[in-house]
Design a protein around this motif. Structure first.
Motif, PDB file in Angstrom:
ATOM      1  N   SER A   1      19.596  30.894  14.622  1.00 49.73           N
ATOM      2  CA  SER A   1      19.960  31.946  13.667  1.00 49.73           C
ATOM      3  C   SER A   1      18.962  32.064  12.524  1.00 49.73           C
ATOM      4  CB  SER A   1      21.357  31.670  13.096  1.00 49.73           C
ATOM      5  OG  SER A   1      22.329  31.612  14.113  1.00 49.73           O
TER       6      SER A   1
ATOM      7  N   SER B   1      16.828  35.426  12.065  1.00 47.14           N
ATOM      8  CA  SER B   1      17.589  36.548  11.508  1.00 47.14           C
ATOM      9  C   SER B   1      17.683  36.437   9.994  1.00 47.14           C
ATOM     10  CB  SER B   1      18.991  36.594  12.121  1.00 47.14           C
ATOM     11  OG  SER B   1      18.929  36.825  13.515  1.00 47.14           O
TER      12      SER B   1
ATOM     13  N   ALA C   1      13.640  37.741  15.991  1.00 47.79           N
ATOM     14  CA  ALA C   1      15.062  37.681  15.646  1.00 47.79           C
ATOM     15  C   ALA C   1      15.983  38.191  16.764  1.00 47.79           C
ATOM     16  CB  ALA C   1      15.321  38.440  14.341  1.00 47.79           C
TER      17      ALA C   1
ATOM     18  N   ASP D   1      18.600  35.583  18.330  1.00 44.61           N
ATOM     19  CA  ASP D   1      20.018  35.856  18.088  1.00 44.61           C
ATOM     20  C   ASP D   1      20.781  35.992  19.400  1.00 44.61           C
ATOM     21  OD1 ASP D   1      22.032  36.543  15.901  1.00 44.61           O
ATOM     22  OD2 ASP D   1      22.266  38.247  17.255  1.00 44.61           O
TER      23      ASP D   1
ATOM     24  N   GLN E   1      23.833  33.567  20.617  1.00 41.80           N
ATOM     25  CA  GLN E   1      25.139  34.041  21.061  1.00 41.80           C
ATOM     26  C   GLN E   1      25.473  33.532  22.463  1.00 41.80           C
ATOM     27  OE1 GLN E   1      27.280  35.512  19.179  1.00 41.80           O
ATOM     28  NE2 GLN E   1      25.913  35.814  17.435  1.00 41.80           N
TER      29      GLN E   1
ATOM     30  N   ARG F   1      20.770  43.441  14.724  1.00 44.86           N
ATOM     31  CA  ARG F   1      20.054  42.382  15.431  1.00 44.86           C
ATOM     32  C   ARG F   1      19.236  42.930  16.599  1.00 44.86           C
ATOM     33  NH1 ARG F   1      21.463  40.212  11.343  1.00 44.86           N
ATOM     34  NH2 ARG F   1      22.693  38.287  11.176  1.00 44.86           N
TER      35      ARG F   1
END
Length: 368
Positions: free
Chosen positions: A59, A62, A125, A129, A133, A253
């Protein structure tokens, strides 16, 4: 003059790197504390501390994308104020570093941060990301949004389809797929339910454990319903895996090109694209805010003070950076609710701070 430019660039890069590292460490701590609530909830083979650490690390890009304009402002203000406090900038001015040359020097530095911000936000990013996830989905079960999942719409000739995907699996598959087909008159033609599905390589969805109900409309006498159960079924569609992911993941994102393609898909199928259009233009204008920040920091080099610390000026930079971040979010939400022009909504915070920075530059630099 090259020596002065290199000196200013080196000092600013060191300061911005230090400030960025401090903010990222703070966000790392807060994210890790937040992730600890999920550790151990799915058993000994589920989400563990190592997975939480991996999720938090993934993360970081981001957060870096969001923080760069703010840390550029704080770091540059610190360098400019320190040079003014030690009278080093005064010596630079007597050596031929006029206001316009100083502005060009900082704009060159800002251009580097513009490229860095764009690269992080558009390439690093989104990938990190998505990986974060998927890590969370792998050990917690699935990736979904809201209570009903993702909804998409598509037109094929005179037919239209409403598609619902309840969740995504860690391996990129789908769970709880529902497809509603409507004829040219807007009547429900068929309803397809599938327990799971995968994205095919030839533009099809490979559905499994399928239940399909077809409605044969017979004028005003109602409709005849035919039921079909099949272990598998292929459905031809232009809805790609990236589009489904876009509906599940946060639009901020996504990469700029993916956002543009998704906006075109929504427009082509008569769906509201206001939120995604704003996010697209924000992705376009956000890196340019680094230029605004370095211009806003330049007047601090022309302030006259010889004693005392520069903590007050750095604090002012922190407040200015936070206010820019808040204003950027407020305009995004307000523009989505009030249906403002997407590009103007995204550009407004940068334009406001551009006016403030140029006004400060004209008042403190050119007129003094």
């Amino acid at each position: 003059m090259k020596t002065l430019r290199r000196f200013i660039h080196r000092e600013a890069l060191v300061a911005v790197s230090f400030v960025t590292a401090g903010f990222l460490a703070l966000f790392f701590f807060f994210d890790l504390v937040d992730e600890l609530r999920w550790v151990g909830k799915t058993g000994a083979d589920g989400y563990q501390l190592s997975h939480a650490l991996l999720f938090v690390v993934l993360s970081i890009p981001s957060h870096l994308y969001e923080l760069l304009p703010i840390t550029v402002l704080i770091g540059t203000i610190f360098v400019m104020a320190r040079l003014a406090q030690s009278s080093e900038f005064t010596i630079m001015r007597t050596s031929g570093l006029g206001p316009w040359k100083a502005l060009r020097t900082l704009l060159t530095l800002g251009g580097f941060f513009v490229v860095l911000t764009f690269a992080v936000g558009d390439y690093i990013a989104p990938l990190s990301d998505k990986a974060a996830q998927l890590v969370k989905a792998k050990y917690l079960g699935r990736l979904t949004t809201g209570a009903t999942g993702a909804w998409l719409k598509e037109k094929q000739d005179d037919r239209s389809y409403a598609v619902n995907v309840r969740a995504l699996t860690p391996d990129g598959g789908m769970l709880g797929v529902r497809i509603f087909e409507f004829d040219a008159k807007g009547r429900l033609a068929s309803q397809t339910r599938a327990a799971s599905g995968k994205f095919g390589a030839d533009g099809t969805w490979d559905l499994e454990k399928v239940e399909r109900s077809s409605f044969q409309h017979q004028g005003d006498d109602g409709a005849r319903v035919e039921h079909l159960q099949a272990p598998s079924l292929q459905w031809a569609t232009r809805i790609s895996a990236d589009m489904v992911s876009a509906s599940v993941l946060k639009p901020d994102r996504m990469a700029t090109l993916d956002l543009f393609q998704y906006v075109r898909h929504l427009d082509a199928n008569g769906q509201s694209a206001q939120r995604y259009e704003i996010e697209f233009w924000r992705k376009v204008f956000y890196p340019l805010s680094c230029l605004v920040m370095v211009v806003l920091a330049l007047p601090f080099a022309y302030l006259h003070f010889r004693s005392g610390g520069i903590a007050g000026y750095v604090f002012g930079g922190v407040m200015a950076g936070i206010s820019f971040f808040l204003l950027n979010n407020v305009f995004g939400y307000a523009g989505n609710l009030q249906q403002w022009s997407p590009w103007l909504t995204a550009a407004a915070p940068g334009l406001i701070y551009s006016v403030l920075s140029l006004a400060a530059f004209g008042w403190l630099v050119l007129r003094r």
